[in-house]
Design a protein around this motif. Sequence first.
Motif, PDB file in Angstrom:
ATOM      1  N   VAL A 262       0.840  -1.201   0.000  1.00  0.00           N
ATOM      2  CA  VAL A 262       0.000   0.000   0.000  1.00  0.00           C
ATOM      3  C   VAL A 262       0.875   1.251   0.000  1.00  0.00           C
ATOM      4  O   VAL A 262       2.036   1.216   0.402  1.00  0.00           O
ATOM      5  CB  VAL A 262      -0.988   0.046   1.193  1.00  0.00           C
ATOM      6  CG1 VAL A 262      -1.929  -1.137   1.168  1.00  0.00           C
ATOM      7  CG2 VAL A 262      -0.287   0.160   2.512  1.00  0.00           C
ATOM      8  N   THR A 263       0.302   2.340  -0.460  1.00  0.00           N
ATOM      9  CA  THR A 263       1.005   3.624  -0.411  1.00  0.00           C
ATOM     10  C   THR A 263       0.264   4.549   0.540  1.00  0.00           C
ATOM     11  O   THR A 263      -0.934   4.395   0.773  1.00  0.00           O
ATOM     12  CB  THR A 263       1.098   4.274  -1.802  1.00  0.00           C
ATOM     13  OG1 THR A 263      -0.218   4.399  -2.341  1.00  0.00           O
ATOM     14  CG2 THR A 263       1.957   3.448  -2.739  1.00  0.00           C
ATOM     15  N   GLY A 264       1.010   5.500   1.073  1.00  0.00           N
ATOM     16  CA  GLY A 264       0.444   6.433   2.036  1.00  0.00           C
ATOM     17  C   GLY A 264      -0.436   7.476   1.380  1.00  0.00           C
ATOM     18  O   GLY A 264      -0.593   7.508   0.158  1.00  0.00           O
ATOM     19  N   PRO A 265      -0.994   8.378   2.183  1.00  0.00           N
ATOM     20  CA  PRO A 265      -1.938   9.376   1.672  1.00  0.00           C
ATOM     21  C   PRO A 265      -1.308  10.339   0.667  1.00  0.00           C
ATOM     22  O   PRO A 265      -2.013  10.963  -0.118  1.00  0.00           O
ATOM     23  CB  PRO A 265      -2.417  10.098   2.929  1.00  0.00           C
ATOM     24  CG  PRO A 265      -1.420   9.767   3.986  1.00  0.00           C
ATOM     25  CD  PRO A 265      -0.811   8.468   3.623  1.00  0.00           C
ATOM     26  N   TYR A 266       0.000  10.456   0.665  1.00  0.00           N
ATOM     27  CA  TYR A 266       0.678  11.349  -0.281  1.00  0.00           C
ATOM     28  C   TYR A 266       1.509  10.555  -1.278  1.00  0.00           C
ATOM     29  O   TYR A 266       2.436  11.075  -1.876  1.00  0.00           O
ATOM     30  CB  TYR A 266       1.542  12.358   0.483  1.00  0.00           C
ATOM     31  CG  TYR A 266       0.743  13.104   1.514  1.00  0.00           C
ATOM     32  CD1 TYR A 266      -0.198  14.063   1.130  1.00  0.00           C
ATOM     33  CD2 TYR A 266       0.881  12.822   2.868  1.00  0.00           C
ATOM     34  CE1 TYR A 266      -0.975  14.715   2.074  1.00  0.00           C
ATOM     35  CE2 TYR A 266       0.114  13.468   3.818  1.00  0.00           C
ATOM     36  CZ  TYR A 266      -0.815  14.418   3.410  1.00  0.00           C
ATOM     37  OH  TYR A 266      -1.579  15.059   4.355  1.00  0.00           O
ATOM     38  N   GLY A 267       1.182   9.262  -1.422  1.00  0.00           N
ATOM     39  CA  GLY A 267       1.877   8.410  -2.370  1.00  0.00           C
ATOM     40  C   GLY A 267       3.189   7.836  -1.874  1.00  0.00           C
ATOM     41  O   GLY A 267       3.908   7.183  -2.624  1.00  0.00           O
ATOM     42  N   GLU A 268       3.499   8.053  -0.592  1.00  0.00           N
ATOM     43  CA  GLU A 268       4.767   7.558  -0.067  1.00  0.00           C
ATOM     44  C   GLU A 268       4.721   6.041   0.108  1.00  0.00           C
ATOM     45  O   GLU A 268       3.690   5.473   0.436  1.00  0.00           O
ATOM     46  CB  GLU A 268       5.148   8.252   1.247  1.00  0.00           C
ATOM     47  CG  GLU A 268       4.246   7.985   2.433  1.00  0.00           C
ATOM     48  CD  GLU A 268       3.065   8.942   2.560  1.00  0.00           C
ATOM     49  OE1 GLU A 268       2.595   9.124   3.688  1.00  0.00           O
ATOM     50  OE2 GLU A 268       2.604   9.492   1.556  1.00  0.00           O
ATOM     51  N   PRO A 269       5.859   5.376  -0.134  1.00  0.00           N
ATOM     52  CA  PRO A 269       5.904   3.919   0.029  1.00  0.00           C
ATOM     53  C   PRO A 269       5.910   3.538   1.508  1.00  0.00           C
ATOM     54  O   PRO A 269       6.255   4.336   2.375  1.00  0.00           O
ATOM     55  CB  PRO A 269       7.233   3.543  -0.632  1.00  0.00           C
ATOM     56  CG  PRO A 269       8.087   4.756  -0.473  1.00  0.00           C
ATOM     57  CD  PRO A 269       7.137   5.928  -0.568  1.00  0.00           C
ATOM     58  N   THR A 270       5.552   2.306   1.763  1.00  0.00           N
ATOM     59  CA  THR A 270       5.589   1.781   3.131  1.00  0.00           C
ATOM     60  C   THR A 270       7.036   1.658   3.580  1.00  0.00           C
ATOM     61  O   THR A 270       7.883   1.144   2.859  1.00  0.00           O
ATOM     62  CB  THR A 270       4.893   0.405   3.194  1.00  0.00           C
ATOM     63  OG1 THR A 270       3.529   0.586   2.784  1.00  0.00           O
ATOM     64  CG2 THR A 270       4.941  -0.181   4.585  1.00  0.00           C
ATOM     65  N   ARG A 271       7.317   2.163   4.777  1.00  0.00           N
ATOM     66  CA  ARG A 271       8.657   2.080   5.360  1.00  0.00           C
ATOM     67  C   ARG A 271       8.697   1.204   6.610  1.00  0.00           C
ATOM     68  O   ARG A 271       9.745   0.781   7.039  1.00  0.00           O
ATOM     69  CB  ARG A 271       9.155   3.481   5.706  1.00  0.00           C
ATOM     70  CG  ARG A 271       9.438   4.309   4.475  1.00  0.00           C
ATOM     71  CD  ARG A 271      10.108   5.628   4.846  1.00  0.00           C
ATOM     72  NE  ARG A 271      10.520   6.319   3.659  1.00  0.00           N
ATOM     73  CZ  ARG A 271       9.744   7.140   2.955  1.00  0.00           C
ATOM     74  NH1 ARG A 271       8.498   7.342   3.329  1.00  0.00           N
ATOM     75  NH2 ARG A 271      10.204   7.756   1.878  1.00  0.00           N
ATOM     76  N   ARG A 272       7.504   0.982   7.183  1.00  0.00           N
ATOM     77  CA  ARG A 272       7.424   0.173   8.394  1.00  0.00           C
ATOM     78  C   ARG A 272       6.030  -0.436   8.486  1.00  0.00           C
ATOM     79  O   ARG A 272       5.035   0.241   8.227  1.00  0.00           O
ATOM     80  CB  ARG A 272       7.678   1.030   9.634  1.00  0.00           C
ATOM     81  CG  ARG A 272       7.566   0.257  10.948  1.00  0.00           C
ATOM     82  CD  ARG A 272       7.962   1.120  12.134  1.00  0.00           C
ATOM     83  NE  ARG A 272       6.831   1.866  12.622  1.00  0.00           N
ATOM     84  CZ  ARG A 272       6.385   1.853  13.890  1.00  0.00           C
ATOM     85  NH1 ARG A 272       7.010   1.144  14.802  1.00  0.00           N
ATOM     86  NH2 ARG A 272       5.349   2.560  14.245  1.00  0.00           N
ATOM     87  N   VAL A 273       5.987  -1.706   8.839  1.00  0.00           N
ATOM     88  CA  VAL A 273       4.726  -2.396   9.116  1.00  0.00           C
ATOM     89  C   VAL A 273       4.778  -2.807  10.585  1.00  0.00           C
ATOM     90  O   VAL A 273       5.783  -3.359  11.041  1.00  0.00           O
ATOM     91  CB  VAL A 273       4.545  -3.632   8.204  1.00  0.00           C
ATOM     92  CG1 VAL A 273       3.282  -4.397   8.583  1.00  0.00           C
ATOM     93  CG2 VAL A 273       4.512  -3.217   6.735  1.00  0.00           C
TER      94      VAL A 273
END
Length: 169
Positions: A125-136
Motif C-alpha cells: 500500500v502507499t500512504g496518503p501522499y503516495g509515499e511507500p511503506t517504510r514500516r509495518v
Amino acid sequence: MEEIITYVEMTDVAELRPGRPVAEVTLEWAPPGSPHIVPAHVRVGEPYEWRSALRSPEEWAGQLADPRRRFWLVKHGDDIAGIVHLRVGDGGDVEIDSFGLVPEYVGKGIGGHALTLAVRQAWAVTGPYGEPTRRVWLHTSTRDHPNALANYERRGFRPFYSRTRELPG
C-alpha cells in the motif's frame, strides 16, 4: 488479572519470512461497503474479547468511511476464513490494525500463510501522499490466540515495545 501488550515491527520487506504456502488461501479486497467486513471482524475478535468486536454501528461507519483504513477478507476457496484490516499512517507507517481467522479456521495450518499475504499487502500500500511503506507494525496481547506472537515473530516481526495493564474484574 493482567494483560501484556506487545508491539512488533518490520522495517524492511526483506525481513518477511513467508509461511508455508496454502494454495486455497487468498486475500480478497473488501470495499468499505462490503457486508462481510463487520461480521468477519466480529467473528475473529469475539473469542479474544477484542473491544473492536463490540463497536456500535456508528463506530463501524466511522471506521469504514476512513480513507486510511483498508480491508481484505482472508479466503479459503469461497469461504471467509478471516480478516485483515490495515491503517495507513503518515510517513510510510502501516499498522495491521486487525488480523485473524474465524474460529473454524484456527488451528488448520493456514495462519502463517494468511499472515504472509497480509504483510505483503501492507508493504504494497502507499500512504496518503503516495509515499511507500517504510514500516509495518502491529500489537498483540496475551488475550489473543496463544500462538499469535510466535506467528508474528516467525514471519520476521520483532518486538519494539511492551506494556502491562490490569484488566477489570
